[in-house]
Enzyme design. Structure first.
Site: not given
Length: 569
Positions: A313-315, A318, A334, A369
């Site tokens: 995913a872009d970003g 983590g 995730k 959510d």
């Protein structure tokens, strides 16, 4: 009668018992609203969320006691499934019954992927396509003035508390509808209004939901009611789909709406919100498990129709979660990493607990959510090499290799948002300024609902298609009332002033609001704009006062709609 017949009948009754208990909790909402029992209403919402697992556990124990060694008899379960399908066939909400059955079989057999022999699988159909039963509704024809029409609408719903001024409410609603539907001027006046009989309750509001008809078109119509010190009053009117979509969105707590059947209400709501996924409508009506089923169904139907891999995913990557996505589908997946960076003082269960907190908490329109999935099966070839490497390197305990497939034992699935840090780099100046200010408001909204994000970095927030800033990284989230907000100690000498890092003691719960602006990475102009509008969130005093007010039981009203759809007080 065979054992399969008895067993199937018992499972039908078990779901009916769950459904009756679900509705009993939901039916309290009207009384809570009329009596202003706001704390009890919050507890009801949590009780209803937990009810599904409670009923599944009760049913599981009962089945294990009755079947004993036969509990793992797949032939018996296949026979039960066939008989169960016959028993629920006449029901409008049979999809909810099927999901209940699947929950039980997946728990007993630890199913990896799908098992059509002992669970209901229907990826190729839309569950609401066959529903033709009309949801109960009221119809009002426009015979006199618009104010008179909306007076009849309000009179159609009976509450145990009167309106402070029902005629004024009706006139305000009429004026607001006319103003918001100014594009209808060429089509003539309002011809009719159609409203669901069921009232939708959430937090301190009751919502009347329906449609308003002109000569050649119609629009959604949602009237928000509040119970104040003088009685009931209409607080807002929404007739634009974007406003109603946000109200029914994936960042909101679930409605308490006592529906005889859910599927036909979903069909009606889709006429108001044709772009809203079915899974989100089931979920926002409190049927979270059915929402998961529909999300799974819809995603895999798309997944099998395209030939593209999962990619990162872009970003920014983590430290706690590995995150990947299918570019053509608006979800992210995730997975909790096996090990965290030293700066993350937490264990795997701590992360799971944070997600559970969000699941049951008032999300205030600022928390996404997340749905929890287990044992999902994917072809290995559908993962980009970089994603595959990350899963094997850092998420090995959540990945099982099974021939040409991978089984993900545990993951969270969320709507994909554009990370705020990326949004600010690539958007037009006016959108950037609006997002920066909404970021500050998002922190205030979260604090008002007793949520402290923990990590305020822009990369942990995302932007929806409506331009709202949402927090989605929960590994450091906690309650505001659990934090210890402190002033930064002043250095006592040159050594302390020049010391690299903190020279003073920092406890696990310590938070220093003065430092927030140092880590945001905002250009100076945007940082100054944020401080000018929301500067109090960077002060210890504001957070300590918020703690005191929350601890004293004060309720902060966070309207789930824009100010310009609110009616004059």
């Amino acid at each position: 009668m065979s054992a399969a017949d008895d067993f199937a009948g018992e499972l039908v009754r078990a779901f009916a018992d769950y459904n009756a208990r679900f509705r009993e909790i939901t039916q309290r909402a009207k009384r809570r609203f009329e009596r202003q029992e706001w704390t009890a209403a919050r507890l009801d919402a949590i009780e209803r969320i937990e009810l599904y697992d409670v009923c599944v556990a009760e049913t599981s124990r009962r089945i294990e006691a009755e079947l004993e060694s036969e509990i793992a008899n797949r032939t018996l379960w296949a026979q039960v499934k066939a008989r169960y399908a016959e028993l629920i066939a006449p029901l409008l909400d049979q999809e909810l019954n099927k999901t209940f059955f699947n929950t039980l079989t997946r728990r007993f057999f630890k199913t990896r992927g799908l098992d059509a022999a002992i669970e209901f699988v229907a990826l190729e159909i839309e569950p609401t396509d066959s529903l033709t039963h009309p949801v109960p509704r009221y119809s009002f024809s426009a015979t006199r003035s618009p104010a008179e029409l909306f007076r009849r609408v309000l009179d159609g719903y009976k509450f145990a508390v009167p309106y402070a001024d029902v005629d004024r409410c009706a006139a305000s609603i009429a004026a607001s509808v006319a103003q918001q539907l100014d594009a209808w001027e060429g089509n003539g006046a309002i011809r009719a209004v159609e409203m669901l009989e069921t009232v939708f309750y959430r937090e301190r509001r009751a919502y009347l939901v329906g449609r308003v008809f002109g000569e050649r078109e119609y629009a959604p119509l949602v009237i928000a009611l509040m119970h104040g010190t003088q009685g009931l009053r209409a607080d807002a009117v929404m007739v634009k789909r974007d406003d109603v979509a946000v109200l029914f969105g994936f960042t909101r707590s679930y409605f308490q709406a006592d529906l005889e059947t859910v599927g036909d209400a979903v069909v009606f709501l889709r006429t108001l919100l044709p772009k809203k996924p079915v899974n989100e409508l089931y979920t926002v009506l409190g049927r979270a498990k059915q929402g998961k089923t529909e999300r799974y169904r819809h995603f895999f139907r798309h997944f099998e129709s395209v030939d593209e891999p999962f990619v990162h995913a872009d970003g920014e990557r983590g430290l706690v979660m590995a995150v990947f996505t299918l570019p053509s589908y608006p979800l992210v997946f995730k997975i909790i990493r096996d090990r965290f960076a030293p700066s993350k003082l937490m264990a795997r269960q701590d992360v799971i607990d944070k997600y559970q907190l969000v699941f049951k908490h008032d999300r205030a329109g600022r928390l996404i959510d997340a749905q929890e999935f287990r044992f999902l099966r994917f072809p290995r070839e559908r993962f980009a090499p970089a994603v595959l490497k990350e899963l094997f390197d850092s998420c090995r305990s959540s990945v099982i290799e099974d021939g040409d497939h991978l089984i993900i034992t545990h993951m969270y699935v969320e709507r994909r948002l554009r990370p705020l840090n990326l949004f600010l780099r690539e958007s037009a100046p006016e959108l950037v300024e609006r997002a920066v200010l909404d970021y500050g408001l998002a922190i205030k909204d979260l604090a008002s609902s007793n949520v402290f994000p923990g990590d305020l970095l822009l990369k942990n927030f995302g932007v929806t298609r409506h331009g709202r800033v949402i927090f989605y990284d929960y590994d450091e989230l906690c309650l505001v009332t659990e934090c210890r907000f402190r002033e930064l100690p002043a250095p006592r000498d040159d050594d302390e002033e020049m010391h690299h890092g903190a020279w003073y003691y920092v406890g696990d719960a310590d938070v220093f609001p003065e430092q927030f602006t140092e880590f945001l990475g905002l250009p100076r102009r945007h940082r100054e704009m944020l401080i000018a509008k929301h500067g109090e969130i960077f002060t210890v005093r504001w957070w300590q006062e918020m703690q005191q007010r929350l601890s004293a039981g004060q309720f902060f009203d966070i309207p789930p709609y824009r100010d310009d759809v609110r009616l004059a007080r």
